[in-house]
Design an enzyme around this catalytic site. Sequence first.
Site, PDB file in Angstrom:
ATOM      1  N   ASN A   1       0.883  -1.172   0.000  1.00 56.90           N
ATOM      2  CA  ASN A   1       0.000   0.000   0.000  1.00 56.90           C
ATOM      3  C   ASN A   1       0.917   1.217   0.000  1.00 56.90           C
ATOM      4  OD1 ASN A   1      -1.679   2.158   0.495  1.00 56.90           O
ATOM      5  ND2 ASN A   1      -2.745   1.220   2.206  1.00 56.90           N
TER       6      ASN A   1
ATOM      7  N   ALA B   1       0.423   4.214   0.347  1.00 56.63           N
ATOM      8  CA  ALA B   1       0.061   5.241   1.329  1.00 56.63           C
ATOM      9  C   ALA B   1       0.548   4.895   2.735  1.00 56.63           C
ATOM     10  CB  ALA B   1      -1.450   5.453   1.332  1.00 56.63           C
ATOM     11  N   CYS B   2       1.104   3.722   2.916  1.00 52.30           N
ATOM     12  CA  CYS B   2       1.522   3.228   4.239  1.00 52.30           C
ATOM     13  C   CYS B   2       3.040   3.349   4.392  1.00 52.30           C
ATOM     14  CB  CYS B   2       1.087   1.771   4.388  1.00 52.30           C
ATOM     15  SG  CYS B   2       1.786   0.938   5.824  1.00 52.30           S
ATOM     16  N   GLY B   3       3.477   4.043   5.431  1.00 53.42           N
ATOM     17  CA  GLY B   3       4.904   4.204   5.684  1.00 53.42           C
ATOM     18  C   GLY B   3       5.611   2.889   5.925  1.00 53.42           C
TER      19      GLY B   3
ATOM     20  N   ARG C   1       6.057   1.275   2.602  1.00 55.41           N
ATOM     21  CA  ARG C   1       7.099   1.959   1.812  1.00 55.41           C
ATOM     22  C   ARG C   1       8.493   1.609   2.335  1.00 55.41           C
ATOM     23  NH1 ARG C   1       3.499   6.282   2.488  1.00 55.41           N
ATOM     24  NH2 ARG C   1       4.919   7.261   3.991  1.00 55.41           N
TER      25      ARG C   1
END
Length: 146
Positions: free
Chosen positions: A12, A14-16, A19
Site C-alpha cells: 500500500n 500510502a503506508c509508511g 514503503r
Amino acid sequence: MNPQNNMTIYHNPACGTSRNTLALIRNTGVEPNIIEYLVHPPTRDQLVNMILDAGLNVRDAIRQNVDPYRELQLEQDHWTDDQLLDFMLAHPILINRPFVITSKGTRLCRPSEVVLDILPLPQLGAFQKEDGEQIIDTQGQRISSK
C-alpha cells in the site's frame, strides 16, 4: 533461481511501513513484484496461504484501526475465520500489510525490518526508515535494536 522472480510484496503506497519494507527490498538491488493489494486484492487461496505461511491466524492478519473493522464489529469473537476472510476480501483495507513472499518464507512485515529475516540477498548499503531510524549500517549490516 533468480531472487527477483521470487519476491512479492502486497503493498500500500500510502503506508509508511509498506514503503519502508519495499525500500529495504530494493536495498538488495532487487525490484520485487509489487501488488497494490487495495487495487488488486489477493484471491481467497492466496490470502489463506499468506496467513498460514507467515505463521499467523486470521485475526492476526486483520487491520483493526480502519472503519470497516469498527462498522462490522469484527472485534466480536463470534466471527469464524471463513467469515473474517470474506470480510477481508470484500474490504481489502482490512488486510494488514505489507505481506512479503520470498524464497525464504512469507512474513507480515510489521515492523518493516521483519523483511530482513526472509530476504535472500544482503543489503547493499546503509538504510534508514522514513522517520530517520537507522536500520542498516554503511556496510549493509543490520543495526541491533535497543
